[in-house]
Design an enzyme around this catalytic site. Structure first.
Site, short mmCIF file in Angstrom:
data_model
loop_
_atom_site.label_atom_id
_atom_site.label_comp_id
_atom_site.label_asym_id
_atom_site.label_seq_id
_atom_site.Cartn_x
_atom_site.Cartn_y
_atom_site.Cartn_z
N HIS A 18 15.67 44.55 -8.43
CA HIS A 18 14.95 44.72 -9.70
C HIS A 18 13.56 44.12 -9.57
CE1 HIS A 18 15.58 40.54 -10.82
NE2 HIS A 18 16.89 40.67 -10.77
N HIS A 21 12.98 40.51 -7.97
CA HIS A 21 12.93 40.44 -6.50
C HIS A 21 11.63 41.05 -5.99
CE1 HIS A 21 17.30 41.26 -7.47
NE2 HIS A 21 17.29 39.99 -7.11
N CYS A 126 29.97 28.13 -10.14
CA CYS A 126 29.42 29.34 -10.75
C CYS A 126 29.30 30.40 -9.65
CB CYS A 126 28.05 29.09 -11.38
SG CYS A 126 27.25 30.63 -11.88
N CYS A 129 25.73 31.90 -9.20
CA CYS A 129 24.81 31.06 -8.41
C CYS A 129 25.37 30.78 -7.02
CB CYS A 129 24.59 29.70 -9.08
SG CYS A 129 23.83 29.74 -10.68
N CYS A 143 26.77 28.60 -17.52
CA CYS A 143 25.60 28.56 -16.64
C CYS A 143 24.45 29.24 -17.35
CB CYS A 143 25.92 29.28 -15.32
SG CYS A 143 24.43 29.71 -14.41
N HIS A 146 23.38 32.66 -15.76
CA HIS A 146 24.31 33.80 -15.69
C HIS A 146 25.14 34.00 -16.96
CE1 HIS A 146 23.30 33.02 -11.45
NE2 HIS A 146 23.26 34.34 -11.42
N LYS A 295 15.85 35.40 -18.85
CA LYS A 295 15.62 35.75 -17.45
C LYS A 295 16.15 37.16 -17.18
CE LYS A 295 16.97 34.83 -12.78
NZ LYS A 295 18.13 34.56 -11.95
N LYS A 298 20.43 40.66 -12.68
CA LYS A 298 21.45 41.68 -12.50
C LYS A 298 22.71 41.31 -13.28
CE LYS A 298 20.99 41.04 -8.03
NZ LYS A 298 20.80 41.09 -6.57
#
Ligand code: MSP
Length: 525
Positions: A18, A21, A126, A129, A143, A146, A295, A298
């Site tokens: 995405h 990155h 997690c 992560c 988290c 996420h 954030k 994905k």
């Protein structure tokens, strides 16, 4: 000759890339291209992180074997980077045979040294992560990156005695031997160290999709221990050694803050354990791309893909929009509306319009030839041709002085990884050039004085040429198109050292200019 080794994180293959990155990768590309232009021996590394529970789970959900799934997604990353005109010198996959072998050798070395020992490990894990989390890192038990509740885990594991390197690393970070930038990120890491560094679980008994520990095949290597070594194995460390040791350690390692802590602890601690150099490296942390203050990720599912942007804006404009979207090093919200606005303002009305209007006048008044032969760099410019940046409230500048000043600022920003600021200098130059044209009005001047018009337009062409050199790391295809339009040969221009390329007077007098299609056609709503 200086060396410049730059790395991006290696990306998880749980999904296609995405723009988060893409942002890191384009930034690394810009810096790599700039360093090649200043003739540093440059190596630019990127790749994919393919082991671990997260990938295994996703492959299973897709009904695929992990290797097949990883092959497919790794190919999507490679294709995306090709499409984005990324000039990486290597692409490492953690499932590469040579990488796996080197990881086993490295872990064996650390085990033999007594830095890895058998133990039991308990904690909150997690999967997003691939990290154990402290209670205080969680928000409402989840988290924050996420939005998931970590799993309670307790298992037999091999532990890396990282705490033994804590004092040494803290000193290195405080003294900037291991540099962390921006400075507020360094401060965060320093306070984290001051709370005391804990040892870290370095193997998983229940995860089959990973590299088996050479001394106990019932365990696989913790995915981060495997992943970090990519920065060495891509150079051929512990294997073919093609670029190792000449390139190591990395000069700049780019990432966002989600993975800074592990990069500032586990990674350098591993290097010390392996008796390898840490010094003179820099971890550079850029901000997050946020959508509605969250954030982009994905796991959360609020992603924009690089292909979506390329479809709307084209490759170079996408590179530009990403690099100028937020101050480099800080978080920022992105949106389609903002991208559209910036495209029209900076590219269609900015550089695109400047090039088109100047070349149109050259075609019309000077039979498409670069005018004013022999504009030697030491030629005295007549007082009318000074560059009055009067709207900025400054006193008049001689054009070359002004451009040199801008170039100095640009170089300084590039040296300090302030990519958005380097772009802002280019934009400032472009708007100043538009101001210069309004001031001298070559379209009227031509009726009175052809010679003076030639000087004005020569100055415009030469400034555009220098602007395009500055643009090249960010928008290589656009810069090369501009060179062609100015009657230059892009291959020849690219061979030049940056300092030679930016010297006033690089145009070929009498060369034929070729006004092509609009560089950035205006976007309609
Ligand atoms: N595999 C690990 C890294 C191992 S490196 C030894 C990993 N992979 S990841 O696919 O999650 O990539 C994380 C990195 O992608 C971030 O550190 C950042 O460089 C980039 N980004 C991912 N999402 C981003 C944003 N929303 N905004 C900006 N960059 C982002 O972590």
């Amino acid at each position: 000759m200086n060396k410049f080794y730059i790395t991006t994180p290696i990306y998880y293959v749980n999904d296609k890339p995405h723009i988060g990155h893409t942002y890191t990768t384009v930034a690394a590309d810009v810096l790599a291209r700039y360093h090649r232009m200043i003739k540093d021996a440059t190596f630019f590394a990127t790749g994919t992180d393919e082991h671990g529970i997260k990938i295994a789970k996703k492959a299973k959900a897709e009904g695929k074997e992990p290797q097949q799934f990883a092959d497919e997604v790794a190919a999507q990353f490679q294709m995306a980077w090709d499409e984005m005109n990324i000039s990486n010198d290597g692409f490492i996959r953690t499932t590469d045979k040579a990488h796996k072998k080197a990881v086993q050798n490295a872990l064996q070395y650390m085990y033999d040294k007594g830095d890895i020992v058998k133990d039991k490990y308990e904690g909150l894990y997690c999967v997003g992560c691939e990290q154990f989390k402290n209670e205080k890192d969680l928000i409402d038990g989840k988290c924050p990156d996420h939005q998931t509740v970590p799993e309670q885990m307790s298992e037999e594991t091999y532990v890396f005695k990282m705490s033994k390197y804590s004092d040494k690393l803290l000193k290195m970070i405080e003294s900037d031997e291991l540099k962390i930038r921006p400075i507020e990120r360094k401060n965060e890491v320093v306070s984290f160290y001051k709370e005391g560094l804990k040892d870290v679980s370095f193997s998983r008994k229940n995860v089959k999709w990973g590299i088996p520990l050479p001394w106990d095949k019932s365990h696989t290597a913790y995915v981060w221990s495997d992943a970090f070594l990519n920065y060495l194995t891509i150079l051929g460390w512990n294997g073919s050694g093609k670029k190792y040791p000449e390139m190591f350690p990395p000069d700049v390692q780019l990432m966002s803050k989600d993975i800074l802590r592990v990069h500032a602890t586990i990674w350098p601690a591993m290097l010390l354990s392996l008796d390898l150099p840490v010094q003179k490296s820099m971890l550079f942390v850029h901000g997050f791309f946020l959508i509605d203050n969250q954030k982009m990720s994905k796991s959360i599912g609020n992603v924009i893909s690089p292909a979506d942007l390329i479809k709307r804006y084209g490759v170079d404009a996408t590179r530009y929009l990403l690099m100028s979207a937020t101050p480099f090093g800080h978080d920022g919200n992105v949106s389609w509306e903002k991208f559209d606005e910036k495209y029209n303002a900076d590219l269609a009305n900015g550089i695109g319009n400047l090039v088109a209007r100047v070349l149109t006048m050259i075609e019309k008044y000077f039979e498409s030839k670069v005018p004013l032969k022999n504009q030697a760099s030491n030629m005295k410019i007549s007082p009318e041709l000074v560059f009055k940046v009067s709207s900025q409230g400054q006193k008049p500048w001689e054009m070359r002085t002004f451009i040199n000043w801008e170039l100095g600022a640009y170089k300084n920003h590039m040296k300090n990884e302030r990519l958005d600021k380097a772009l802002a200098e280019i934009l400032f130059l472009i708007s100043a050039m538009n101001g210069y044209i309004s001031e001298y009005q070559p379209f009227k001047l031509i009726k009175e004085n052809k010679e003076k018009t030639a000087a004005v337009l020569y100055n415009c062409l030469e400034s555009i040429r220098i602007i395009s050199v500055m643009l090249w790391p960010f928008m290589p295809e656009t810069a090369e198109k501009i060179w062609t339009q100015l009657g230059l040969n892009p291959a020849k221009e690219l061979q030049k050292d940056f300092n030679e390329a930016i010297k006033w007077g690089g145009l070929d007098p009498g060369a034929e200019v070729k006004k092509g299609e609009a560089l950035f056609p205006r976007l309609e709503k």
